[in-house]
Every structure is written in structure tokens, then in C-alpha cells.
Design an enzyme around this catalytic site. Structure first.
Site, PDB file in Angstrom:
ATOM      1  N   LYS A 154     -31.679 -35.427 -12.991  1.00 51.41           N
ATOM      2  CA  LYS A 154     -32.879 -35.450 -12.022  1.00 51.41           C
ATOM      3  C   LYS A 154     -33.290 -34.152 -11.721  1.00 51.41           C
ATOM      4  O   LYS A 154     -34.547 -33.549 -11.676  1.00 51.41           O
ATOM      5  CB  LYS A 154     -32.574 -36.236 -10.630  1.00 51.41           C
ATOM      6  CG  LYS A 154     -32.606 -37.868 -11.031  1.00 51.41           C
ATOM      7  CD  LYS A 154     -32.422 -38.439  -9.467  1.00 51.41           C
ATOM      8  CE  LYS A 154     -32.719 -39.681  -9.767  1.00 51.41           C
ATOM      9  NZ  LYS A 154     -32.758 -40.653  -8.496  1.00 51.41           N
ATOM     10  N   ASP A 188     -38.851 -41.709  -5.741  1.00 53.68           N
ATOM     11  CA  ASP A 188     -37.763 -42.293  -4.717  1.00 53.68           C
ATOM     12  C   ASP A 188     -38.215 -42.228  -3.276  1.00 53.68           C
ATOM     13  O   ASP A 188     -38.014 -42.885  -2.516  1.00 53.68           O
ATOM     14  CB  ASP A 188     -36.474 -41.417  -4.929  1.00 53.68           C
ATOM     15  CG  ASP A 188     -35.792 -41.971  -6.122  1.00 53.68           C
ATOM     16  OD1 ASP A 188     -35.851 -43.313  -6.565  1.00 53.68           O
ATOM     17  OD2 ASP A 188     -34.884 -41.148  -6.551  1.00 53.68           O
TER      18      ASP A 188
HETATM   19  P1  NAP Z   1     -24.919 -38.393  -6.233  1.00 51.98           P
HETATM   20  O1  NAP Z   1     -26.151 -37.742  -6.377  1.00 51.98           O
HETATM   21  O2  NAP Z   1     -23.728 -38.566  -6.982  1.00 51.98           O
HETATM   22  O3  NAP Z   1     -24.534 -38.415  -4.812  1.00 51.98           O
HETATM   23  C1  NAP Z   1     -23.335 -39.280  -4.201  1.00 51.98           C
HETATM   24  C2  NAP Z   1     -23.131 -38.767  -2.866  1.00 51.98           C
HETATM   25  O4  NAP Z   1     -22.034 -39.602  -2.135  1.00 51.98           O
HETATM   26  C3  NAP Z   1     -22.623 -37.458  -2.652  1.00 51.98           C
HETATM   27  O5  NAP Z   1     -22.713 -36.567  -1.401  1.00 51.98           O
HETATM   28  C4  NAP Z   1     -21.070 -37.585  -2.763  1.00 51.98           C
HETATM   29  O6  NAP Z   1     -20.010 -36.717  -2.431  1.00 51.98           O
HETATM   30  C5  NAP Z   1     -20.915 -38.747  -1.949  1.00 51.98           C
HETATM   31  N1  NAP Z   1     -19.762 -39.580  -2.100  1.00 51.98           N
HETATM   32  C6  NAP Z   1     -19.380 -40.333  -3.367  1.00 51.98           C
HETATM   33  N2  NAP Z   1     -18.283 -41.107  -3.151  1.00 51.98           N
HETATM   34  C7  NAP Z   1     -17.887 -40.798  -1.767  1.00 51.98           C
HETATM   35  C8  NAP Z   1     -16.639 -41.110  -1.189  1.00 51.98           C
HETATM   36  N3  NAP Z   1     -15.736 -41.798  -1.614  1.00 51.98           N
HETATM   37  N4  NAP Z   1     -16.780 -40.829   0.250  1.00 51.98           N
HETATM   38  C9  NAP Z   1     -17.671 -39.883   0.683  1.00 51.98           C
HETATM   39  N5  NAP Z   1     -18.693 -39.498   0.236  1.00 51.98           N
HETATM   40  C10 NAP Z   1     -18.848 -40.098  -1.093  1.00 51.98           C
HETATM   41  O7  NAP Z   1     -25.574 -39.894  -6.230  1.00 51.98           O
HETATM   42  P2  NAP Z   1     -27.041 -40.531  -5.725  1.00 51.98           P
HETATM   43  O8  NAP Z   1     -27.924 -40.386  -7.024  1.00 51.98           O
HETATM   44  O9  NAP Z   1     -27.475 -39.779  -4.567  1.00 51.98           O
HETATM   45  O10 NAP Z   1     -26.844 -42.046  -5.393  1.00 51.98           O
HETATM   46  C11 NAP Z   1     -26.112 -42.459  -4.423  1.00 51.98           C
HETATM   47  C12 NAP Z   1     -26.264 -43.965  -4.289  1.00 51.98           C
HETATM   48  O11 NAP Z   1     -27.568 -44.388  -4.082  1.00 51.98           O
HETATM   49  C13 NAP Z   1     -25.678 -44.727  -5.442  1.00 51.98           C
HETATM   50  O12 NAP Z   1     -24.876 -45.770  -5.270  1.00 51.98           O
HETATM   51  C14 NAP Z   1     -26.883 -45.163  -6.019  1.00 51.98           C
HETATM   52  O13 NAP Z   1     -26.835 -46.383  -6.724  1.00 51.98           O
HETATM   53  C15 NAP Z   1     -27.943 -45.373  -4.928  1.00 51.98           C
HETATM   54  N6  NAP Z   1     -29.053 -45.396  -5.216  1.00 51.98           N
HETATM   55  C16 NAP Z   1     -30.356 -46.302  -4.918  1.00 51.98           C
HETATM   56  C17 NAP Z   1     -31.458 -46.247  -5.186  1.00 51.98           C
HETATM   57  C18 NAP Z   1     -32.263 -47.303  -5.068  1.00 51.98           C
HETATM   58  O14 NAP Z   1     -33.321 -47.215  -5.531  1.00 51.98           O
HETATM   59  N7  NAP Z   1     -32.015 -48.375  -4.593  1.00 51.98           N
HETATM   60  C19 NAP Z   1     -32.018 -44.927  -5.838  1.00 51.98           C
HETATM   61  C20 NAP Z   1     -31.217 -43.886  -5.960  1.00 51.98           C
HETATM   62  C21 NAP Z   1     -29.879 -43.952  -5.763  1.00 51.98           C
HETATM   63  P3  NAP Z   1     -19.125 -35.811  -3.318  1.00 51.98           P
HETATM   64  O15 NAP Z   1     -20.509 -34.851  -3.803  1.00 51.98           O
HETATM   65  O16 NAP Z   1     -18.417 -35.059  -2.097  1.00 51.98           O
HETATM   66  O17 NAP Z   1     -18.765 -36.365  -4.174  1.00 51.98           O
END
Ligand code: NAP
Length: 497
Positions: free
Chosen positions: A284, A320
Site C-alpha cells: 500500500k 478504505d
Molecule cells: P498492519 O498494517 O499489519 O497493522 C496491524 C497492526 O496491528 C499493527 O499496529 C500491529 O502492531 C498490530 N498488531 C498485530 N498483532 C498484534 C498483537 N498481537 N497485539 C497488539 N497489536 C498487534 O495491518 P492492517 O493492514 O492495518 O490490517 C489490520 C487488520 O484490519 C487486519 O485484520 C485486516 O484484515 C483488517 N482490515 C480489514 C479491512 C476491511 O475492509 N474490513 C481493510 C483493511 C484491513 P505491530 O506493528 O507492533 O505488529
């Protein structure tokens, strides 16, 4: 690539395997839609050519792949040769001979007619491919089949450069990176594409090829879109967008594109003439640097989730943000509302920009305080503790993957702290996360991630096509695909082979 080359309509060849010849015959006759059926004699314990061919209603390719070329036939080369020779004698429409087997007399005996001369590389793309095709063609075989293992999308483009409609060719890039060579077989100059359950080499089932990817209607003019990310194999976006294209009657197809890196995607996209893409983790940000221009929302978030190629220019946007807001629209007035965002990744950034645009009072909570600070700074929000304290929010938004399939038994917030009004979990698999289940029991309103997923996809579709997909089409497709994934995860129900 030379887009002027006319694209033929490739045929559909369905590969069947079985435990016995009798079962192979049954499966052959169960194939619902195919122009050719490949009978894998090497899969059965009692290979009988006459038995496999008897009573066939469709043209067939008889294949008896040896172990040394990725098959299952463990007998001697003499036995194998005898079976293939018999297949020719009994009138099989095609017989597949491995180039490396050197069964030259079987090729020359019939002047090359009905011979598919094949070469499989399971480790990558050999450097001498053009020379190899040349050598294979010089044998006089009617069809030359090249299958290589793709480890990047750009490996497909190496095959595209071999495309030549003047002679019988089948070009396949095996593995997830090679899907385009199967779905867009005509563009690769292939006489046919293979479908079936040989998933180890990247085959997809005929139902998916024909139903989801509309293989039968793909032509030279079909516009190609895709989802770029890594991994993308368990995304529902292809199901959603392909269903929407079909419902809107548009000549377009949408492919999962598991790029090895940003350059890999750009190379592939330019060569294939991609019209647009959804962009997901981890590209992204990287692909925002590769587009000619990004819209204001994407610039604010610092990431794109959509590319649209218009008049040769690559435009980036972030749907988004709108996708996130849409499910909240009729549920809550956001202005002044206390919102806790959990996580500090891409989704958190989009949520923060969306919520700030609606004048919500945002606090970002992440296990990494520095990252939380980075998101908060985007929109002048505050940073709070991880996890947020009880009573500190009206709306809680989970932007972490905590609770996402397959680790569904965890939640980012203790159940006793769910005292606010609404909990919005961006996770869509499962539809009801542990967080949402506990929030509902605590009396909160809950919103699952599917709503946002569908809305951001509808925005993408509208940007690309100027039409909004009919209501419910994308949601139904996503729900159906998620159900299919969970059946797959439970494992095969029959012991196929
Ligand atoms: P990302 O960029 O990898 O960010 C994930 C975030 O969650 C980071 O801040 C990460 O922290 C934190 N995290 C991960 N595991 C953790 C844990 N065990 N404890 C505490 N914090 C944790 O991912 P993203 O793209 O933002 O997506 C996040 C979620 O949203 C995913 O489940 C994705 O499927 C969902 N999503 C849904 C949509 C939709 O349209 N519904 C769209 C986008 C995303 P660290 O950096 O410290 O690991």
C-alpha cells in the site's frame, strides 16, 4: 508485448486423476464442461489404455507422467512407452510425450500428429526457453507444451514473449504466480488451458475457472484487473469483483496477483495492460511511490489501496477511508464522539483519517507507542495506553489482526472492559470475532469488517467502471467465498488420490 496479435479462444482441458482405471472413466464422464479431458494414467494403480478410452464422449489427452517429470508413474520407461504407443494406436485424440523421454519414434511415426510434446520445470524458468521451444518444435510434434514454475508474476511475461499463434503451443506458469497464464490462456497463445484438482502445480478447478473467472468469455478485449499483495490466496476480492463484473455485464476479469515485490507487479501490469488493481499488504505504501498521481485522501493516509490506469497514467486512491465510514453513517453521529483505535498499521491510518474527517475525538492505542504516535500525528489525535482503559471510549475500532482466522480464540480487549456503545472490528474472517461476540453480550452495537470490505470494493469498482455494482452482489460473493475457504480449511472430504 504485441497486443496486436489476435487472441484465439483457447480450449478448456480438464485433468482427471483417480485410484483405478474404472474410476478414471467415471470421473472422465462426470466432467461437466470441457473441450478436452486429460486422462492421467499415471494416477491409477491399474493403467489400461483401452479401459480409459472406452466409451468416451469427448476428445482426450492421454498422459502417463513419470515420477522424474513430476508424475506418479513408477514403472519402467518400456512399460510407459508401451502404454503411450497403445494410446496412439487406439486413436486417442492426443497423447502427451515428455520431451526428455525421447520417444522420438512415437512422434515421427504419425508425422507428429496428435502429439503433445511437453516439458515441465518445477524449480523455475530455464534460461534456454526460446531455444528449447525451437528444438521441441523441430520434432514436428503437433503441440508443444511448456510448463515452468513461476516464482514471480514477471515469469508469466517471459512466457508471453514466446506467444506465437502460428503453431500449436500451450504455455503454463505453474504455481500461484502463474494464474494469469491459465485464465488468460488466449493472450499467451495457448491452444488450451488445464483445469482440475492438481492444486500442487497451481491448477484451479473448472468451476472456479469458468464460474468465477469467466474463462469462456475472455477475449482479446477483456479488461484485466487484479489484487496485488502478498499473500492474496485467501482474499475474497476476486470473488467480489468478478461477480460484480458479471452482474454489470462488463467484459473484465479480476485476478489475484501475488507480487514478489513492487517492481514485479509493475513489470507484469505494464506488459499485460492491466486496467486497475486493488492494493493490499505489503504494497500500500510501496506502490504509492510508483503511481503517477495519488488523490488527496491517499496522500493524507500515506497509502493507496487502489490503482486505476487511465490514458496510460497510473492513478492512486484510497477507498478504505470511505469504505470505513459507510457502515457508521446511519448508526452514529461521529462528531465529538470518543473513539479508540486499536493498532497502528495501514487500516488504523485509514480509520484515523476517516474519523478525523468526521470530527470524532480519536485516541490511538497500539502496543508500539512510537507507531501509535505516528498515526495520531496524521490527524492531531492523542495516544492512549495499550489496551485502552475501561470507560474511555464510545466507539472502539479494532484495526489489529487479533482474533482473525485462524487464531480466532483471542481478543484485543478484556470482555469486562467492553463498556462503550459500539464495537467495530475490521476483521471479516470470521464474521463474528471473539471481540464482537463479547461486545454483543456486553450490550454494545457491533459492526463486522465485511461491511467495510464490501464498501471499499464498491468504491473501487465505481472508480474503474463508472457503474455501481448491484446491491448485494459483492456481499453475497464474499460470503460464499468465505464459506468455501472454511470448507477447504476443514480438509478434503473424500480421499481423492
Ligand atoms: P498492519 O498494517 O499489519 O497493522 C496491524 C497492526 O496491528 C499493527 O499496529 C500491529 O502492531 C498490530 N498488531 C498485530 N498483532 C498484534 C498483537 N498481537 N497485539 C497488539 N497489536 C498487534 O495491518 P492492517 O493492514 O492495518 O490490517 C489490520 C487488520 O484490519 C487486519 O485484520 C485486516 O484484515 C483488517 N482490515 C480489514 C479491512 C476491511 O475492509 N474490513 C481493510 C483493511 C484491513 P505491530 O506493528 O507492533 O505488529
Amino acid at each position: 508485448m504485441d497486443h496486436a496479435l489476435s487472441m484465439m479462444s483457447p480450449r478448456l482441458c480438464v485433468t482427471v486423476t483417480a485410484a483405478t482405471t474404472a474410476e478414471l472413466r467415471t470421473r472422465r464422464d462426470e466432467v461437466a464442461d470441457a473441450d478436452l479431458v486429460e486422462l492421467r494414467l499415471d494416477s491409477v494403480v491399474d493403467p489400461s489404455v483401452a479401459g480409459a478410452l472406452a466409451g468416451r464422449r469427448r476428445p482426450v489427452i492421454v498422459t502417463c507422467r513419470p515420477v522424474w517429470e513430476g508424475g506418479r508413474f513408477a514403472g519402467s520407461e518400456e512399460e510407459r512407452r508401451a502404454l503411450l504407443s497403445e494410446a496412439l494406436a487406439l486413436g486417442a485424440e492426443y497423447v502427451d510425450l515428455e520431451w526428455r523421454a525421447r520417444f522420438d519414434d512415437l512422434i515421427t511415426g504419425g508425422g507428429g500428429r496428435r502429439i503433445v510434446l511437453s516439458s515441465h520445470d518445477f524449480d523455475g524458468v530455464p534460461a534456454d526457453l526460446p531455444a528449447r521451444v525451437q528444438a521441441m518444435r523441430s520434432t514436428g510434434a503437433e503441440v508443444v507444451k511448456i510448463a515452468v514454475k513461476a516464482t514471480r508474476l514477471a515469469d508469466c511475461i517471459t512466457l508471453l514473449q514466446l506467444a506465437d499463434r502460428s503453431r500449436g503451443l500451450v504455455l503454463i506458469a505453474m504455481g500461484a504466480h502463474g494464474l494469469a497464464t491459465r485464465v488468460l490462456a488466449g493472450r499467451f497463445g495457448s491452444m488450451w488451458t488445464y483445469a482440475g484438482m492438481e492444486t500442487g502445480v497451481g491448477q484451479i478447478g473448472p468451476d472456479t475457472l469458468v464460474g468465477q473467472f469467466q474463462f469462456r468469455s475472455i477475449s482479446e478485449s477483456t479488461q484485466v484487473y487484479g489484487l496485488v499483495g502478498a499473500p492474496v490466496g485467501h482474499s475474497v476480492s476476486p470473488a467480489m469483483h468478478n461477480a460484480a463484473f458479471r452482474a454489470a455485464g462488463l467484459d473484465a476479469v479480476y485476478l489475484p496477483l501475488p507480487a514478489a515485490d513492487a517492481d514485479d507487479f509493475v513489470t507484469f501490469a505494464r506488459a499485460i495492460g492491466l486496467k486497475g488493481a486493488s492494493v493490499t499488504t505489503p504494497y500500500k505504501v510501496a506502490l504509492m511511490d510508483r503511481v503517477d498521481e495519488s488523490d488527496a485522501v491517499a496522500r493524507r493516509v500515506g497509502a493507496i489501496n487502489t490503482i486505476h490506469v487511465a490514458a496510460g497514467r497510473w492513478l492512486g486512491a484510497n477507498t478504505d477511508v470511505r469504505g470505513f465510514l459507510e457502515p457508521l453513517r446511519d448508526r452514529v453521529a461521529l462528531s465529538g464522539r470518543r473513539v479508540a483505535i486499536l493498532g497502528a498499521g495501514g487500516a488504523a491510518r485509514a480509520a484515523a483519517v476517516a474519523l478525523a474527517s468526521a470530527a470524532a475525538d480519536v485516541v490511538v492505542h497500539a502496543r508500539n507507542a512510537q507507531q501509535a504516535e505516528g498515526v495520531a500525528m496524521l490527524v492531531d489525535a492523542k495516544v492512549g495506553p495499550w489496551p485502552p482503559s475501561r470507560g474511555s471510549w464510545d466507539l472502539l475500532v479494532n484495526c489489529t489482526p487479533i482474533g482473525m482466522y485462524p487464531r480466532v480464540d483471542v481478543s484485543p480487549v478484556p470482555a469486562e472492559d467492553l463498556t462503550g456503545r459500539i464495537v467495530y472490528d475490521l476483521i471479516y474472517n470470521p464474521a463474528m470475532t471473539r471481540l464482537l461476540g463479547e461486545a454483543r453480550r456486553a450490550g454494545c452495537d457491533v459492526i463486522g469488517g465485511l461491511d467495510m470490505l464490501v464498501e471499499q470494493a464498491r468504491e473501487q469498482f465505481y472508480w474503474w467502471t463508472g457503474t455501481r455494482p448491484p446491491a448485494g452482489v459483492m456481499r453475497q460473493a464474499a460470503t460464499k467465498q468465505l464459506a468455501l475457504f472454511s470448507v477447504e480449511a476443514e480438509g478434503p472430504r473424500s480421499s481423492a488420490i
